[in-house]
Design a protein around this motif. Structure first.
Motif, short mmCIF file in Angstrom:
data_model
loop_
_atom_site.label_atom_id
_atom_site.label_comp_id
_atom_site.label_asym_id
_atom_site.label_seq_id
_atom_site.Cartn_x
_atom_site.Cartn_y
_atom_site.Cartn_z
N ARG A 89 22.83 45.06 43.29
CA ARG A 89 21.73 44.13 43.00
C ARG A 89 22.22 42.88 42.29
N PHE A 90 23.43 42.94 41.73
CA PHE A 90 23.95 41.83 40.94
C PHE A 90 25.21 41.25 41.56
N THR A 91 25.36 41.42 42.88
CA THR A 91 26.58 40.94 43.54
C THR A 91 26.68 39.43 43.53
N CYS A 92 25.55 38.74 43.39
CA CYS A 92 25.58 37.28 43.26
C CYS A 92 25.93 36.96 41.81
N VAL A 93 27.24 36.68 41.54
CA VAL A 93 27.68 36.42 40.18
C VAL A 93 26.95 35.19 39.64
N GLY A 94 26.47 35.30 38.41
CA GLY A 94 25.64 34.23 37.85
C GLY A 94 24.19 34.37 38.23
N GLY A 95 23.87 35.41 39.03
CA GLY A 95 22.52 35.52 39.57
C GLY A 95 21.47 35.78 38.52
N VAL A 96 21.80 36.56 37.46
CA VAL A 96 20.80 36.88 36.44
C VAL A 96 20.36 35.60 35.73
N GLU A 97 21.32 34.84 35.23
CA GLU A 97 20.97 33.59 34.54
C GLU A 97 20.41 32.56 35.51
N ALA A 98 20.97 32.51 36.72
CA ALA A 98 20.44 31.57 37.72
C ALA A 98 19.01 31.91 38.08
N GLY A 99 18.71 33.22 38.18
CA GLY A 99 17.35 33.63 38.48
C GLY A 99 16.38 33.23 37.39
N ARG A 100 16.78 33.43 36.14
CA ARG A 100 15.92 33.02 35.02
C ARG A 100 15.66 31.51 35.06
N CYS A 101 16.72 30.73 35.30
CA CYS A 101 16.56 29.26 35.34
C CYS A 101 15.71 28.82 36.53
N TYR A 102 15.86 29.49 37.67
CA TYR A 102 15.06 29.14 38.84
C TYR A 102 13.59 29.42 38.58
N ILE A 103 13.30 30.58 37.96
CA ILE A 103 11.92 30.90 37.61
C ILE A 103 11.35 29.84 36.66
N MET A 104 12.19 29.37 35.73
CA MET A 104 11.77 28.35 34.76
C MET A 104 11.76 26.95 35.36
N ARG A 105 12.22 26.84 36.62
CA ARG A 105 12.34 25.55 37.32
C ARG A 105 13.31 24.60 36.64
N ASN A 106 14.34 25.16 36.03
CA ASN A 106 15.45 24.36 35.50
C ASN A 106 16.58 24.44 36.51
N TYR A 107 16.55 23.55 37.49
CA TYR A 107 17.44 23.65 38.63
C TYR A 107 18.87 23.27 38.30
N LEU A 206 15.67 34.12 46.56
CA LEU A 206 15.12 35.34 46.00
C LEU A 206 16.21 36.30 45.51
N MET A 207 17.44 36.14 46.01
CA MET A 207 18.54 36.98 45.54
C MET A 207 18.73 36.84 44.04
N VAL A 208 18.72 35.59 43.54
CA VAL A 208 18.94 35.38 42.12
C VAL A 208 17.72 35.80 41.31
N VAL A 209 16.52 35.61 41.87
CA VAL A 209 15.31 36.06 41.18
C VAL A 209 15.33 37.58 41.05
N SER A 210 15.70 38.28 42.13
CA SER A 210 15.77 39.74 42.10
C SER A 210 16.81 40.23 41.10
N SER A 211 17.93 39.51 40.98
CA SER A 211 18.95 39.89 40.00
C SER A 211 18.38 39.85 38.59
N TYR A 212 17.63 38.80 38.29
CA TYR A 212 17.04 38.69 36.95
C TYR A 212 15.99 39.78 36.72
N GLN A 213 15.12 39.98 37.69
CA GLN A 213 14.09 41.03 37.54
C GLN A 213 14.73 42.40 37.33
N SER A 214 15.78 42.68 38.08
CA SER A 214 16.45 43.98 37.98
C SER A 214 17.11 44.16 36.63
N LYS A 215 17.68 43.09 36.10
CA LYS A 215 18.31 43.16 34.77
C LYS A 215 17.26 43.50 33.71
#
Length: 366
Positions: A89-107, A206-215
């Protein structure tokens, strides 16, 4: 080894074309026509067949399997395992933080979190002291000076297609206009990163969003076990049906109240929310814990994701069982070398969305 069913539009492929496709360490076969396409999540689960080698203690000197192996597997079947999301679920390195930033719309920070781990060593070292957001400013300026993905990103196995897609998307938006005089402006950089990320296919985002949700879910599951152990407690959320590993709404959601001591559900009915819009949290300390970590991250009420052309995508809540159990377990043993260990072949079923790595971690106590 794994097998996977795939479906392709009939208008775009032929059996002859598919048979000519060559993918490393992959065999394509069993081609057939079907009236209906495969859909994500449409299967009921997966069956795994796994060989565990060098299992010390499984065999005695004369090659007979010791009794404890059978007891270990029986306990594993009965007690189950914590239903964590696996490393896949976390194979996209940086995905957890990237997912949080994408949700926050900090591109800007989202793009930086995706690319930073994969920059060439020389580039990464020169940017170590840069403040958050400044790395992307440097990358954009370097793109205008001729920087390409091959020069910027590492060639190691970790440099996945996803990172190249993000970099190439940045190249596409930067090279479309004249930004040389305005790349130092925060608003310009944020706008360029926004355009680049929104150009990516929605499933990739959605890959990075899913990484954040899973974390967040994994963290909540660990805290739930730490607080209350593996017994149901007042305020826990549970569902009544068997279902699959998760459910998409709170229609069948219930709470354990203090008056239901004699009719408490099994621990295998307890669920935790995978964060999203419309989330219902447990009515005990766990609810406060989940709310607190999401508020600290700034994502508690930010589940309306931005898409192309001003479209909005609502990321709704899902509920996942805290514990799960393997089913239809079969196993056998063989002595590879009586002096140096043995091998256990074990097969079992899991519901969709559950991870064999997590089940095996419990079995092997790792």
């Amino acid at each position: 080894m794994t097998t996977q069913d795939l479906s392709l539009p009939l208008s775009k492929v032929s059996k002859e074309a598919i048979s000519r496709v060559k993918i490393r360490r992959t065999r394509i076969g069993h081609l057939r026509w079907s009236r209906y396409p495969c859909k994500l999540g449409s299967h009921a689960g997966n069956r795994f067949s796994i060989h565990i080698r060098n299992t010390s203690g499984c065999w005695s000197a004369d090659g007979k399997r010791q009794i404890w192996l059978n007891q270990t597997i029986q306990n594993w079947k009965r007690k189950g395992f914590i239903n964590y999301y696996g490393e896949q679920r976390f194979t996209c390195v940086g995905g957890v933080e990237a997912g949080r930033c994408y949700i926050m719309r900090n591109y800007t920070l989202a793009a930086e979190a995706i690319l930073r781990p994969f920059l060439q060593l020389g580039i990464k070292e020169s940017l170590e002291t840069q403040q958050p957001g400044k790395i992307i400013s440097w990358i954009l300026a370097a793109i205008l000076a001729g920087l390409t993905p091959s020069l910027a990103l590492t060639d190691s196995k970790g440099a996945r297609t996803f990172q190249r897609r993000v970099f190439e998307s940045l190249m596409g938006v930067v090279q479309k206009g004249d930004y040389r005089s305005s790349l130092g402006e925060k608003e310009t950089i944020e706008n360029l990163c926004r355009q680049a990320i929104l150009r990516l296919p929605f499933r990739l985002r959605l890959m990075v969003v899913s990484s954040y949700q899973s974390k967040v879910w994994n963290s909540a599951a660990s805290e739930r076990i730490r607080m209350y152990g593996i017994e149901p407690t007042t305020g826990d959320t549970y569902i009544t049906g068997e279902g699959v590993s998760h459910m998409d709404n709170a229609t069948d959601l219930r709470f354990i109240d203090s008056n239901s001591q004699s009719h408490r559900p099994s621990i295998f009915k307890i669920v935790l929310p995978l964060p999203g819009k419309g989330m219902v949290v447990p009515r005990n300390e766990m609810g406060g814990y989940i709310r607190r970590i999401l508020e600290e991250d700034g994502t508690w009420d930010k589940w309306r994701l931005e898409g192309k052309g001003g479209r909005q995508y609502l990321r709704t809540v899902r509920y996942r069982f805290l514990l799960s159990r393997v089913k239809d377990v079969e196993y056998s043993t063989s002595a590879e070398d009586y002096g140096n260990g043995s091998r256990v072949k074990i097969a079992f079923n899991l519901r969709t969305g559950e991870y064999a790595t997590m089940a095996l971690r419990e079995l092997t106590k790792r």
